[in-house]
Design a protein around this motif. Structure first.
Motif, PDB file in Angstrom:
ATOM      1  N   PHE A   1      43.314  28.458  46.604  1.00 25.23           N
ATOM      2  CA  PHE A   1      43.513  28.600  45.214  1.00 25.23           C
ATOM      3  C   PHE A   1      42.992  27.520  44.409  1.00 25.23           C
ATOM      4  CE2 PHE A   1      46.190  27.008  41.869  1.00 25.23           C
ATOM      5  CZ  PHE A   1      46.596  28.147  41.136  1.00 25.23           C
ATOM      6  N   THR A   2      42.494  27.653  43.255  1.00 20.20           N
ATOM      7  CA  THR A   2      41.926  26.750  42.250  1.00 20.20           C
ATOM      8  C   THR A   2      42.495  27.082  40.968  1.00 20.20           C
ATOM      9  OG1 THR A   2      39.765  27.507  41.945  1.00 20.20           O
ATOM     10  CG2 THR A   2      39.907  26.165  43.861  1.00 20.20           C
TER      11      THR A   2
ATOM     12  N   MET B   1      51.828  38.641  50.344  1.00 18.76           N
ATOM     13  CA  MET B   1      53.320  39.075  50.310  1.00 18.76           C
ATOM     14  C   MET B   1      53.618  39.746  48.963  1.00 18.76           C
ATOM     15  SD  MET B   1      53.169  36.283  48.834  1.00 18.76           S
ATOM     16  CE  MET B   1      52.804  35.123  49.681  1.00 18.76           C
ATOM     17  N   PHE B   2      52.633  39.802  47.928  1.00 14.65           N
ATOM     18  CA  PHE B   2      53.046  40.215  46.624  1.00 14.65           C
ATOM     19  C   PHE B   2      53.721  41.443  46.492  1.00 14.65           C
ATOM     20  CE2 PHE B   2      53.039  38.791  42.499  1.00 14.65           C
ATOM     21  CZ  PHE B   2      52.752  40.127  41.751  1.00 14.65           C
TER      22      PHE B   2
ATOM     23  N   ASP C   1      52.238  16.906  46.049  1.00 11.94           N
ATOM     24  CA  ASP C   1      53.078  16.415  47.052  1.00 11.94           C
ATOM     25  C   ASP C   1      53.349  17.310  48.168  1.00 11.94           C
ATOM     26  OD1 ASP C   1      55.162  18.192  46.062  1.00 11.94           O
ATOM     27  OD2 ASP C   1      55.921  16.586  44.765  1.00 11.94           O
ATOM     28  N   ALA C   2      54.254  17.223  48.914  1.00 13.11           N
ATOM     29  CA  ALA C   2      54.704  18.144  50.102  1.00 13.11           C
ATOM     30  C   ALA C   2      55.134  19.313  49.433  1.00 13.11           C
ATOM     31  CB  ALA C   2      55.658  17.507  50.858  1.00 13.11           C
ATOM     32  N   TYR C   3      55.394  19.641  48.357  1.00 11.93           N
ATOM     33  CA  TYR C   3      55.986  20.833  47.872  1.00 11.93           C
ATOM     34  C   TYR C   3      55.357  21.499  47.002  1.00 11.93           C
ATOM     35  CZ  TYR C   3      60.465  18.927  49.790  1.00 11.93           C
ATOM     36  OH  TYR C   3      61.252  18.600  50.682  1.00 11.93           O
ATOM     37  N   SER C   4      53.956  20.947  46.510  1.00 12.06           N
ATOM     38  CA  SER C   4      52.939  21.719  45.667  1.00 12.06           C
ATOM     39  C   SER C   4      52.351  22.827  45.943  1.00 12.06           C
ATOM     40  CB  SER C   4      51.821  20.535  45.226  1.00 12.06           C
ATOM     41  OG  SER C   4      52.106  19.228  44.765  1.00 12.06           O
TER      42      SER C   4
ATOM     43  N   LYS D   1      52.081  28.436  44.184  1.00 13.16           N
ATOM     44  CA  LYS D   1      52.194  29.891  44.811  1.00 13.16           C
ATOM     45  C   LYS D   1      53.428  30.746  43.814  1.00 13.16           C
ATOM     46  CE  LYS D   1      50.909  30.966  48.851  1.00 13.16           C
ATOM     47  NZ  LYS D   1      51.045  31.328  50.113  1.00 13.16           N
ATOM     48  N   SER D   2      54.508  29.907  43.728  1.00  9.35           N
ATOM     49  CA  SER D   2      55.655  30.443  43.132  1.00  9.35           C
ATOM     50  C   SER D   2      55.148  30.644  41.580  1.00  9.35           C
ATOM     51  CB  SER D   2      56.768  29.366  43.119  1.00  9.35           C
ATOM     52  OG  SER D   2      57.842  29.965  42.547  1.00  9.35           O
ATOM     53  N   LEU D   3      54.765  29.627  40.889  1.00 14.89           N
ATOM     54  CA  LEU D   3      53.934  29.722  39.638  1.00 14.89           C
ATOM     55  C   LEU D   3      53.378  31.011  39.452  1.00 14.89           C
ATOM     56  CD1 LEU D   3      54.243  25.815  38.844  1.00 14.89           C
ATOM     57  CD2 LEU D   3      55.685  27.555  37.733  1.00 14.89           C
TER      58      LEU D   3
END
Length: 279
Positions: A13-14, A94-95, A137-140, A145-147
């Motif tokens: 992803f970019t 999964m979309f 960070d660890a959650y980015s 993906k959520s956004l």
């Protein structure tokens, strides 16, 4: 990098936000194996996607699926400030697991216009995505993906709300070029000459050649060759036809010319491409 195609040079992803001046040249026309979203924040440009000319204004978003030939043309005295998102198909595998519209269905609509009232929230999603990739960070990765899923759901709902796709009005010259593009698509497996395409646009060959390049970003022969090469990729992958037979089926006059054109665009010979896809 081979002319006319972007390699699969993204990881998963970019997202970029870039400003282009009116004299910026995109370079080679291209298609690629990933999805692309192009959102115009301000300015203007012209998009040529597959066989259609689009005028882009602020709030417009273009949805480009894998293997769709396209080019962005800047000019007309104005630049453009835009977001560009690219992601590979497995990134959101999964979309469509829960009965939602699949990615290919969402991307079947090439252009949407985000309503003015919804643009601040839409652009906030894009800004958050950009921030997550700029300071990870660890959650980015999960947050990004959520956004992206939120953004795609917004687009799917926007498509659903469209009763009838908006019909854009092209100026007379661009409308004529659009007719010629449709003519080229219809007959590209046969003998298509610059003269016959110009006649379809009711233009002289010299003016047509200049206007076709200005409007689509492609030279006439360049565009015709790309269409034929894309046809040949499918035949190489799905049929046992010889290289010469593939060349003739796609409108090339002989196998040698086809091989040279294929190698120039794809960076490998037709035989190498076929073997690669068989692996």
């Amino acid at each position: 990098m081979p002319e006319g195609i972007f390699q699969d040079n993204i990881d998963r992803f970019t997202i970029d936000r870039l400003k282009r001046t009116a004299d910026f040249s995109m370079g080679a026309p291209h298609y690629h194996p990933y999805y692309e979203l192009y959102y115009l924040c301000s300015g203007q440009c012209r998009m040529f996607i597959h066989n259609t000319i689009y005028y882009a204004a602020p709030g417009d978003i273009f949805l480009i699926p894998p293997s769709r030939l396209h080019r962005t043309i800047y000019g007309d005295g104005k630049g453009a400030d835009r977001y560009d998102i690219r992601f590979i198909p497995p990134y959101l595998s999964m979309f469509s697991e829960h009965g939602s519209k699949g990615l290919d269905e969402i991307f079947s609509c090439p252009k949407l216009t985000v309503p003015m009232a919804k643009r601040p929230g839409f652009e906030l999603l894009l800004a958050k995505m950009k921030k997550e990739t700029s300071r990870p960070d660890a959650y980015s990765q999960l947050q990004t993906k959520s956004l992206l899923i939120q953004l795609l759901i917004s687009l799917a709902r926007l498509e659903h709300q469209m009763q009838v796709p908006a019909i854009q009005s092209l100026n007379q010259a661009d409308e004529a070029i659009q007719e010629a593009v449709h003519y080229i698509h219809r007959f590209h497996r046969q003998t298509v000459s610059l003269r016959s395409a110009a006649q379809a646009a009711h233009m002289s060959t010299s003016y047509f050649s200049k206007k076709f390049k200005e409007t689509t970003g492609f030279g006439f022969k360049e565009y015709l060759t790309h269409l034929r090469i894309q046809d040949s990729e499918n035949l190489l992958k799905t049929t046992p036809l010889s290289i010469t037979e593939v060349a003739l089926a796609c409108g090339f006059s002989d196998g040698n010319y086809f091989g040279d054109a294929f190698r120039k665009i794809k960076g490998m010979s037709p035989n190498q491409y076929r073997k690669q896809k068989e692996q």
